[in-house]
Motif scaffolding. Structure first.
Motif, PDB file in Angstrom:
ATOM      1  N   GLY A   1       2.149   5.191  -0.432  1.00  0.00           N
ATOM      2  CA  GLY A   1       1.938   6.630  -0.353  1.00  0.00           C
ATOM      3  C   GLY A   1       2.929   7.294  -1.301  1.00  0.00           C
TER       4      GLY A   1
ATOM      5  N   ILE B   1      -0.145   1.871   5.346  1.00  0.00           N
ATOM      6  CA  ILE B   1       0.835   2.167   4.292  1.00  0.00           C
ATOM      7  C   ILE B   1       2.164   1.506   4.656  1.00  0.00           C
TER       8      ILE B   1
ATOM      9  N   GLN C   1       0.875  -1.158   0.000  1.00  0.00           N
ATOM     10  CA  GLN C   1       0.000   0.000   0.000  1.00  0.00           C
ATOM     11  C   GLN C   1       0.922   1.219   0.000  1.00  0.00           C
TER      12      GLN C   1
ATOM     13  N   ASP D   1       0.518  13.010   7.344  1.00  0.00           N
ATOM     14  CA  ASP D   1      -0.926  13.045   7.125  1.00  0.00           C
ATOM     15  C   ASP D   1      -1.422  11.738   6.515  1.00  0.00           C
ATOM     16  N   MET D   2      -0.662  11.185   5.588  1.00  0.00           N
ATOM     17  CA  MET D   2      -1.049   9.918   4.963  1.00  0.00           C
ATOM     18  C   MET D   2      -1.082   8.782   5.977  1.00  0.00           C
TER      19      MET D   2
ATOM     20  N   LYS E   1      -4.149   8.921   8.134  1.00  0.00           N
ATOM     21  CA  LYS E   1      -5.350   8.481   7.425  1.00  0.00           C
ATOM     22  C   LYS E   1      -5.325   6.985   7.142  1.00  0.00           C
ATOM     23  N   ASN E   2      -4.129   6.469   6.858  1.00  0.00           N
ATOM     24  CA  ASN E   2      -4.000   5.064   6.478  1.00  0.00           C
ATOM     25  C   ASN E   2      -2.732   4.478   7.097  1.00  0.00           C
TER      26      ASN E   2
ATOM     27  N   VAL F   1      -2.381   4.140  -2.573  1.00  0.00           N
ATOM     28  CA  VAL F   1      -3.579   4.469  -1.793  1.00  0.00           C
ATOM     29  C   VAL F   1      -3.717   5.962  -1.552  1.00  0.00           C
ATOM     30  N   ASP F   2      -2.626   6.714  -1.747  1.00  0.00           N
ATOM     31  CA  ASP F   2      -2.696   8.168  -1.579  1.00  0.00           C
ATOM     32  C   ASP F   2      -1.524   8.803  -2.332  1.00  0.00           C
ATOM     33  N   GLN F   3      -1.745   9.977  -2.864  1.00  0.00           N
ATOM     34  CA  GLN F   3      -0.670  10.699  -3.536  1.00  0.00           C
ATOM     35  C   GLN F   3      -0.933  12.193  -3.460  1.00  0.00           C
ATOM     36  N   LYS F   4       0.119  12.936  -3.155  1.00  0.00           N
ATOM     37  CA  LYS F   4      -0.007  14.391  -3.027  1.00  0.00           C
ATOM     38  C   LYS F   4       1.307  15.053  -3.449  1.00  0.00           C
TER      39      LYS F   4
END
Length: 316
Positions: free
Chosen positions: A160, A217, A158, A209-210, A213-214, A191-194
């Motif tokens: 980030g 990861i 998973q 922050d990722m 939230k999760n 699962v997340d990207q910024k």
């Protein structure tokens, strides 16, 4: 046609050819008389300092005495103004790394209006063609990063993803290379990207922050080393109870040291110094009217604890 008229016309054309030839020669300069302009997005970014050092090393080898280096401080408007100033001082070639994508084409157009060759380095400006482009083969290198990551994680993760600056040519190429390989590995999920704008502090905040939230990861990918090192810090303070792999990209000295010390798992080492050397050699060739390869992509190297010592000893 009258023979005398023919001879007169022939002699005039020959004389005109000599005059034009003399004009071309007058515009050409000896290498040691060339003034080089170099525009860098930020002197706070170690990668561009290394590229600059490569340029200065090559300039010394070629006997070039005048290299004007400007620091845009990550401000596109400042960069345009600085390049206008360099052009007013009579630079003969411009080494240009665009600051973001806003107004990135303007310096190229300004230089071309004055007949100054432009060599774009690392980040390619939008909607305009440089005379030559020097960069890492980001597509291939990011794909190899993905393959190594799949192997190390067993094909299940998973992820980030810490992006750079959206719209930058380097961000786009690295995204394409990574995504092309990950799309064939069903167990690798982003699962997340910024975006982080390539900054370590932003990498830390985004990764933190990722994780909140999760917390599941188990891989962070930094589009560059700076946000990856921020993720290393975020993982450390989060006290995660499972292994979290962190991968970077650039081969900055700080990242290489982190790999040596077991804090960062892998990076892609770019040839930052060679990029600068190649850019200046290409600039000199263009100024002398020689043909050059328009797009020059340098290979990069997967770097782990097994081979990091060589890169720490001598960075390419």
């Amino acid at each position: 046609m009258n023979r005398c008229v023919f001879l007169a016309r022939y002699l005039w054309l020959a004389l005109l050819g000599c005059l034009l030839s003399a004009g071309v020669q007058a515009q050409s300069k000896a290498v040691d008389e060339i003034t080089v302009g170099m525009s860098i997005p930020s002197l706070q970014w170690v990668f561009y300092l290394m590229v600059r050092d490569g340029v200065m090393e090559q300039a010394k080898a070629l006997g070039i005495k005048k290299v004007l280096v400007s620091d845009a401080q990550a401000d596109p408007a400042r960069q345009v103004s600085q390049i206008q100033d360099m052009l007013s001082k009579g630079i003969d070639v411009l080494l240009y790394t665009a600051t973001g994508s806003a107004a990135s084409a303007v310096p190229v157009r300004l230089a071309r209006q004055q007949g100054v060759p432009v060599i774009c380095v690392d980040n390619f400006p939008k909607n305009v063609e440089c005379d030559a482009y020097i960069s890492t083969d980001n597509l291939a290198a990011a794909g190899e990063l993905a393959r190594q990551m799949i192997q190390l994680t067993g094909g299940k993760a998973q992820i980030g993803l810490l992006q750079g600056t959206l719209g930058d040519s380097t961000e786009i190429a690295r995204a394409k290379g990574l995504d092309a390989v990950l799309s064939q590995a069903a167990g690798m999920k982003i699962v997340d990207q910024k975006p982080t704008d390539w900054l370590q502090d932003n990498g830390f905040k985004v990764a933190q922050d990722m994780l909140q939230k999760n917390p599941n990861i188990n891989v962070f990918i930094g589009r560059s080393d700076a946000p990856a090192l921020g993720a290393v810090q975020a993982v450390k303070v989060a006290n995660i109870d499972h292994k979290v792999w962190v991968f970077g990209y650039d081969g900055l000295p700080s990242a290489l040291e982190a790999i040596r010390d077991g804090k960062l798992d892998m990076t892609i080492t770019q040839q930052a110094m060679e990029m600068g050397r190649t850019a200046l050699r290409t600039a000199v060739d263009l100024q002398e009217g020689k043909q050059v390869t328009k797009v020059q992509l340098l290979p990069a190297f997967v770097t782990t604890r097994d081979n990091v010592a060589a890169f720490l000893e001598k960075h390419p």
